[in-house]
Design an enzyme around this catalytic site. Sequence first.
Site, PDB file in Angstrom:
ATOM      1  N   LYS A 147      -0.112   0.287  -6.040  1.00 46.38           N
ATOM      2  CA  LYS A 147       0.611   0.204  -4.536  1.00 46.38           C
ATOM      3  C   LYS A 147       0.596   1.550  -3.881  1.00 46.38           C
ATOM      4  CE  LYS A 147       4.470  -1.807  -2.718  1.00 46.38           C
ATOM      5  NZ  LYS A 147       5.727  -2.987  -2.751  1.00 46.38           N
ATOM      6  N   CYS A 162       3.302  -6.642  -1.076  1.00 46.07           N
ATOM      7  CA  CYS A 162       4.349  -6.721  -0.077  1.00 46.07           C
ATOM      8  C   CYS A 162       4.740  -5.792   0.960  1.00 46.07           C
ATOM      9  CB  CYS A 162       5.472  -5.968  -1.819  1.00 46.07           C
ATOM     10  SG  CYS A 162       7.032  -7.304  -1.460  1.00 46.07           S
ATOM     11  N   GLU A 184       2.733 -10.365  -7.026  1.00 46.41           N
ATOM     12  CA  GLU A 184       3.102  -9.166  -7.757  1.00 46.41           C
ATOM     13  C   GLU A 184       4.333  -9.195  -7.970  1.00 46.41           C
ATOM     14  OE1 GLU A 184       5.475  -5.654  -5.156  1.00 46.41           O
ATOM     15  OE2 GLU A 184       6.120  -7.300  -4.736  1.00 46.41           O
TER      16      GLU A 184
END
Length: 538
Positions: free
Chosen positions: A353, A403, A293
Amino acid sequence: MATVTAGDATQRPRVTEGHHRRLPAWALAAARALAAAGGGALLYASFPPRPLWWLAPLAFAVLGVVLHGRRARTGFGLGYLFGLGFLLPLLHWTGVYVGATPWLALVAVEALFLAAVGAAVAVASRLPGAPLWAACLWVAGEAARARVPFGGLPWGRVAFGQPDGVFLPLAALGGSALLSFAVVLCGFGLGGLGIRALATRLPTRQAARWPTAVAAAVVPVLAALAASPLLDDGSGGATVTVAAVQGNVPRAGLDFNAQRRAVLDNHVARTEQLVADVRSGRVARPDLVIWPENSSDVDPFRNPDAYAEITRVVDDLGVPVLVGAVLVNDDGTTTNSALVWQPGIGPVGRYDKRVLLPFGEYLPWRGIFSKLNPYAHRAGYFVPGHGRPVVDMAGLTVGVATCWEVAFDAAVEDSVEAGAELLAVPTNNATFGRTQMTYQQLAMSRVRAVEHDRAVVVAATSGVSAIVRPDGTVAAQTALFTPAALVQRVGLRTDTTLATRLGALPEWVLTAIGLTALGAALVVSRRARSGAGPGPRP
């Protein structure tokens, strides 16, 4: 017969029927408070990077003892102390670079969920089968904490401390909810045994509960051992060679992004080293590569040099690379994206995301929180994505959980239901330095591997990066703040576990059972107060 005067009576200690000295009420209350906080600390100590998973049942044994027979308000306070003992050290990483105020505020709010569970468990402790109801109520508390406020904070679920534990196989049957339930049930069962063993007198109604406590302590372990054949390291069947690149960052902390281009250059440089290693035969050629990321915090679509640099190294490598990039939208907002960079072509796929980090990627109630903390203005203006939770790479369907998303059941489950044969967790942990955060997150990836029977590739900017087999074991792992590349052959899966198929159902069933038991306990308690028997102890 000897007589006792009034003066003598005031000087002699009070005794119980068993002729043992009774501690003053304040001393008992203090002992319970210390035990509750200590139980929370035990639960924290059971979490990675320590492989002390067996401390978790002991923590709940302590909690079960101190909550037994208490009033709801006392249980609330003891549950809050348990929550502080657990969450204060567990979430310390949240305040490393922004000061103690956000960290303490977060813990103060999150501990309220554990306080509510403490109150509910105290009320339900008078029912037959109390360990079972208590474990269900704990799952209900975790379910609530994972959803509110601001989308919830699943961090610290009991399941996420068990990647090395005997209970882990149960994740393949009922997900993280069943895994948490089993650990907590075992702990409350041990607590029930402790209560009976320490009792000076054992009334008949309590003696009858010995089998319940024994079953609560033993059955979860036996069930986990019975489920252990479900674990498979993925060595048989179809396989793929994957690589995770960890380029490292110029410096840790909130300001590492000040050198955005340096972060990209680091990942390009470490990938160039991977190219050299492949050409020399030192490592096998991967079929696909995962970058972390924010490995390109420079928007490659708005920066021709960054675009050209990524294209060059991907072409040299000759295999698709999943590139973590921050993309700037026309309205000034940003998207945390993972781009599939195809050699000879360029970007051909994209994942945005979907579950964003409050107070990091965006700031709820920006006007209010900006006045409360000077670091609040650093929160981003990210917007969530709404596309498919998978990308196509090298002829495979790869699920992406960026994440923070790996902590959320639905985020990972959606990827597998969309056909993911392999899971990727690109993450950026540089903001949290050398704290335990990265190890806690890796533990979640290991639990997800078992839950969905998928290999997981964790690629972190600064570490810890890892490649996890479908049975939750770590095939390869990097050190913190060290440029590295991991190359490993892992198994592919297309079938689904019972946990994947059931989704959130086990969590909702356990929650419903716990709340039903709580309702029954409240009715019994109300009848006791209005009629027969003494009220609950203070």
